[in-house]
Design an enzyme around this catalytic site. Structure first.
Site, PDB file in Angstrom:
ATOM      1  N   ASP A  16      28.283  60.675  19.011  1.00  0.00           N
ATOM      2  CA  ASP A  16      27.750  59.612  20.009  1.00  0.00           C
ATOM      3  C   ASP A  16      26.806  58.402  18.860  1.00  0.00           C
ATOM      4  OD1 ASP A  16      25.356  60.842  19.305  1.00  0.00           O
ATOM      5  OD2 ASP A  16      24.945  61.921  21.268  1.00  0.00           O
ATOM      6  N   GLN A  17      26.115  57.680  19.641  1.00  0.00           N
ATOM      7  CA  GLN A  17      25.504  56.783  18.814  1.00  0.00           C
ATOM      8  C   GLN A  17      24.339  57.289  17.909  1.00  0.00           C
ATOM      9  OE1 GLN A  17      23.871  53.915  21.905  1.00  0.00           O
ATOM     10  NE2 GLN A  17      25.141  52.125  20.592  1.00  0.00           N
TER      11      GLN A  17
END
Length: 134
Positions: A16-17
């Protein structure tokens, strides 16, 4: 050999980010471990499928202990647990480069005929491997 280890590097697309591996991406890591376990035993999953036998997962339990992160080199441990009738079971674990336990899992798979879609007895070469491990 009951146990096998294979290394997998976390790719950016699996995170994810925040650079943390998405929970669903652990399942393919464990699949790599099982396929490599079979290969280490002299069994090609591809050839097994070409002979008309599949090995789908019918049950899995995954316990997340700590997050894997982008670009970490993970070690997937695959341990043969048991084989009964049409089923085979593995216990697995993933460790990071610091040898910290990240995830544990257990998988139950069933030998299935690709023609009928029904469970079948494992091929003799699998039974021979299992005999050596017990």
């Amino acid at each position: 050999m009951k146990n096998h280890q294979v290394e997998v590097r976390v790719r950016y697309s699996e995170t994810d980010q925040m650079g943390v591996v998405y929970h669903g991406n652990y399942v393919p890591y464990f699949e790599i471990g099982r396929v490599e376990w079979l290969k280490n035993q002299g069994v090609s999953y591809k050839e097994m499928e070409q002979s008309g036998i599949a090995l789908p997962i019918v049950s899995m339990t995954i316990n997340y202990k700590k997050s894997a992160r982008y670009d970490e080199l993970l070690t997937v441990h695959t341990n043969f647990k048991s084989q009964t009738s049409v089923k085979i079971e593995f216990d697995c674990a993933i460790y990071n480069e610091a040898n910290e336990l990240l995830t544990t899992a257990s998988f139950l798979l069933v030998f299935v005929s690709l023609k009928t879609g029904r469970p079948i007895a494992p091929p003799d070469y699998i039974l021979d491997i299992v005999k050596k491990l017990q």
